[in-house]
Design a protein around this motif. Structure first.
Motif, PDB file in Angstrom:
ATOM      1  N   CYS A 184       3.374  57.494  36.705  1.00  8.05           N
ATOM      2  CA  CYS A 184       2.034  57.052  37.096  1.00  8.05           C
ATOM      3  C   CYS A 184       2.139  56.001  38.193  1.00  8.05           C
ATOM      4  CB  CYS A 184       1.316  56.488  35.869  1.00  8.05           C
ATOM      5  SG  CYS A 184      -0.383  55.999  36.161  1.00  8.05           S
ATOM      6  N   ARG A 185       1.452  56.216  39.308  1.00  4.97           N
ATOM      7  CA  ARG A 185       1.473  55.273  40.425  1.00  4.97           C
ATOM      8  C   ARG A 185       0.046  54.878  40.780  1.00  4.97           C
ATOM      9  NH1 ARG A 185       5.838  54.893  39.108  1.00  4.97           N
ATOM     10  NH2 ARG A 185       7.801  55.065  40.242  1.00  4.97           N
ATOM     11  N   LEU A 186      -0.156  53.591  41.035  1.00  6.13           N
ATOM     12  CA  LEU A 186      -1.476  53.076  41.374  1.00  6.13           C
ATOM     13  C   LEU A 186      -1.867  53.495  42.788  1.00  6.13           C
ATOM     14  CD1 LEU A 186      -0.979  49.519  39.863  1.00  6.13           C
ATOM     15  CD2 LEU A 186      -2.357  51.366  38.903  1.00  6.13           C
ATOM     16  N   LEU A 190      -4.766  49.927  46.647  1.00  4.26           N
ATOM     17  CA  LEU A 190      -4.596  48.768  45.770  1.00  4.26           C
ATOM     18  C   LEU A 190      -3.230  48.126  45.985  1.00  4.26           C
ATOM     19  CD1 LEU A 190      -5.739  47.055  43.402  1.00  4.26           C
ATOM     20  CD2 LEU A 190      -4.575  48.650  41.858  1.00  4.26           C
ATOM     21  N   THR A 191      -2.194  48.940  46.119  1.00  2.00           N
ATOM     22  CA  THR A 191      -0.838  48.411  46.272  1.00  2.00           C
ATOM     23  C   THR A 191      -0.534  47.978  47.707  1.00  2.00           C
ATOM     24  OG1 THR A 191       0.043  50.652  46.644  1.00  2.00           O
ATOM     25  CG2 THR A 191      -0.009  49.845  44.375  1.00  2.00           C
ATOM     26  N   ILE A 207       0.957  42.889  41.431  1.00  2.00           N
ATOM     27  CA  ILE A 207       1.445  44.262  41.313  1.00  2.00           C
ATOM     28  C   ILE A 207       2.952  44.264  41.543  1.00  2.00           C
ATOM     29  CG2 ILE A 207       1.271  46.610  42.217  1.00  2.00           C
ATOM     30  CD1 ILE A 207      -1.561  45.921  43.118  1.00  2.00           C
ATOM     31  N   ASN A 211       4.940  49.638  41.877  1.00  2.00           N
ATOM     32  CA  ASN A 211       3.542  50.065  42.025  1.00  2.00           C
ATOM     33  C   ASN A 211       2.985  50.812  40.814  1.00  2.00           C
ATOM     34  OD1 ASN A 211       3.586  48.945  44.583  1.00  2.00           O
ATOM     35  ND2 ASN A 211       3.969  50.890  45.617  1.00  2.00           N
ATOM     36  N   HIS A 212       3.482  50.503  39.614  1.00  2.00           N
ATOM     37  CA  HIS A 212       2.892  51.135  38.436  1.00  2.00           C
ATOM     38  C   HIS A 212       2.543  50.128  37.338  1.00  2.00           C
ATOM     39  CE1 HIS A 212       6.981  50.814  36.798  1.00  2.00           C
ATOM     40  NE2 HIS A 212       6.466  51.037  35.616  1.00  2.00           N
ATOM     41  N   CYS A 236       0.558  51.378  34.188  1.00  3.60           N
ATOM     42  CA  CYS A 236      -0.171  52.617  34.451  1.00  3.60           C
ATOM     43  C   CYS A 236       0.356  53.731  33.549  1.00  3.60           C
ATOM     44  CB  CYS A 236      -0.021  52.997  35.920  1.00  3.60           C
ATOM     45  SG  CYS A 236      -0.964  54.446  36.407  1.00  3.60           S
ATOM     46  N   ILE A 239      -3.584  58.442  35.457  1.00  3.30           N
ATOM     47  CA  ILE A 239      -4.740  58.383  36.351  1.00  3.30           C
ATOM     48  C   ILE A 239      -5.607  59.595  36.045  1.00  3.30           C
ATOM     49  CG2 ILE A 239      -5.523  58.462  38.742  1.00  3.30           C
ATOM     50  CD1 ILE A 239      -3.107  56.920  39.563  1.00  3.30           C
ATOM     51  N   VAL A 249      -8.172  54.729  35.605  1.00  2.00           N
ATOM     52  CA  VAL A 249      -6.777  54.628  35.170  1.00  2.00           C
ATOM     53  C   VAL A 249      -6.737  54.242  33.698  1.00  2.00           C
ATOM     54  CG1 VAL A 249      -4.546  53.514  35.598  1.00  2.00           C
ATOM     55  CG2 VAL A 249      -6.153  53.862  37.492  1.00  2.00           C
ATOM     56  N   PHE A 251      -4.449  52.265  31.277  1.00  2.07           N
ATOM     57  CA  PHE A 251      -3.351  51.300  31.287  1.00  2.07           C
ATOM     58  C   PHE A 251      -2.828  51.096  29.872  1.00  2.07           C
ATOM     59  CE2 PHE A 251      -5.359  49.647  35.259  1.00  2.07           C
ATOM     60  CZ  PHE A 251      -4.234  49.666  36.071  1.00  2.07           C
TER      61      PHE A 251
END
Length: 470
Positions: A184-186, A190-191, A207, A211-212, A236, A239, A249, A251
């Motif tokens: 899972c990657r944001l 956002l990142t 973050i 990036n997760h 994460c 998604i 998402v 979390f």
């Protein structure tokens, strides 16, 4: 006597009424198969647990396995604590729904067997004999991301009878969830910034580089030293919805030893501004967004910590009327009533509030960071630049255009939607369009010309006596 760890000693003992005449003979009478007793240090220092992360697990009582519903385990914020959330299986005798917190106190290895000694706390533990337990464990890797630990728990506070990770009082198989979560990657928007702050800077979102996952921490204000500043970690998990400017998402939420799943909706408002709504923490990832009601939760407005600027909206010079501070009308210019709003004229990313006090022009300047519009309401996040500006690190300007002009309100925590522009908020005022930036330049030019003319007259008056003397 055997020292297994600085916190653990195991020993064997003879019978109480031994007929042997000497201590040497008494000790020789202790057989190799005599049971081992366990002593633990008073007030032991905990040690990091050998298994950390998030796990699903099944457990066996007698000859039956409780696997459905699935049980879960997760690490606490400190490295020496683990929560075991057992689920009940109606067809397994002795299986019950129970939450236990395990504190790891010692680890050691005896030949090929890994041992751990710990303390279990739950609603069922009443005495130290109930709390202290011995464990043996062995890591496994079945391929395809199926990694974890075989764990066996003793039936009492000793390590007696622990020989195999497949046989014992309670046999558990912990499977690591990390590989599933790592996929899972944001969202990239956002990142793009790895540090975000709430408008008032009291809440920070960091973050991590992969990036997760996100660390959410509170900044302690004056007088709050020593209060609970425990951070929250959001990882994460899934998604469920993704578009160009929004994402939903699931979390994994952990704070201390409290853990669960949380639904979040993220919105990209501008390159440097995002907003987030966080739902309630629930036990399972499937239920996190299934029952999430977005209308029950407020927006948290976040600004990139690097303070990048952005052009201000409503370019021009505006006349201000009806200034209110904290709901009270302010009429005196020297008490905070300003008369002019200038946006983006001297610099495209600068906003000014001007007032005339004792024939002096005072200005509160702000730098714009990002803006967006929802229906007929405009939102702008800015930070003060000058000393005469309010002390808040950032503010949210909320405005609405009507036939009477523009109505403004400012907030110092977030861009709340319930505020009525021009009437509520930390600061509220109304403006009418007085001119564009050319009018502002003309006004500034007139001031400069007037100043030059005044200086010229003063010089002329100073030189007149010299000409008269000749």
């Amino acid at each position: 006597m055997f020292e297994r760890h600085t916190n653990i000693i195991e020993f064997k003992q003879s019978r109480y009424c031994s007929p042997h005449p000497s201590l040497r003979q008494v000790c020789r009478s202790i057989g190799a198969d005599a049971p081992l007793n366990t002593m633990i240090r008073v007030r032991p220092t905990p040690v990091p647990c050998p298994f950390r992360g998030r796990f699903t697990f099944n457990y066996r009582r007698s000859d039956r396995v409780c696997a459905d519903p699935v049980s879960r385990a997760w690490s606490c914020a400190d490295p020496w604590s683990l929560v075991l959330q057992h689920q009940a299986c109606p067809d397994v005798a002795g299986a019950e729904r129970l939450s236990e917190t395990l504190t790891c106190l010692a680890t050691w290895r005896n030949h090929d067997t890994h041992f751990m000694f710990g303390k279990l706390n739950s609603v069922k533990t009443k005495t130290d004999a109930d709390r202290y337990r011995c464990f043996i464990y062995q890591p496994f890797d079945l391929g395809g991301g199926q990694q974890g630990f075989h764990v066996v728990q003793s039936g009492d506070s000793t390590c007696q009878g622990l020989q195999s990770v497949h046989v014992g009082h309670k046999v558990m198989n912990l499977t690591n969830e990390r590989r599933r979560l790592a996929k899972c990657r944001l969202p990239e928007w956002l990142t793009a910034h790895h540090e975000w702050h709430r408008v008032d800077s009291r809440l920070r979102f960091h973050i991590f580089h992969k990036n997760h996952s996100i660390k959410v921490s509170h900044e302690q204000g004056p007088g709050q030293e020593g209060q609970d500043d425990e951070s929250t970690k959001l990882i994460c998990s899934q998604i469920t919805e993704l578009s160009e400017n929004s994402a939903q998402v699931v979390f994994h939420h952990s704070r201390g030893c409290t853990s669960g799943y949380q639904c979040a909706v993220l919105y990209r408002r501008d390159r440097h501004v995002v907003e987030i709504k966080l739902g309630d923490v629930v036990p399972s990832p499937e239920a996190a967004c299934q029952f999430f009601d977005e209308t029950r939760h407020n927006f948290t407005t976040l600004v990139a910590a690097s303070h990048p600027s952005h052009p201000c909206p409503y370019l021009g010079r505006h006349a201000v009327i009806g200034v209110q501070r904290e709901g009270r009308r302010v009429r005196d210019a020297c008490s905070g009533a300003f008369s002019t709003l200038v946006m983006g004229c001297h610099a495209s990313d600068t906003l000014e509030l001007r007032s005339e006090c004792r024939q002096r022009t005072e200005s509160s300047e702000y730098r714009c960071h990002g803006s967006w519009q929802e229906n007929n309401t405009h939102f702008l996040v800015a930070s003060p630049l000058s000393r005469s500006s309010p002390s808040a690190r950032r503010v949210c300007f909320i405005s609405m255009a009507t036939g009477d002009g523009l109505h403004f309100s400012t907030l110092q925590e977030a861009c709340y939607r319930s505020v009525l522009p021009g009437q509520e908020g930390s600061l509220a005022f109304n403006v009418t369009i007085n001119g564009d930036c050319r009018a502002e330049a003309s006004t500034s030019g007139s001031r400069s010309a007037a100043a030059v003319t005044a200086v010229s007259w003063l010089l002329l008056l100073a030189l007149l006596p010299l000409f008269s003397a000749r």
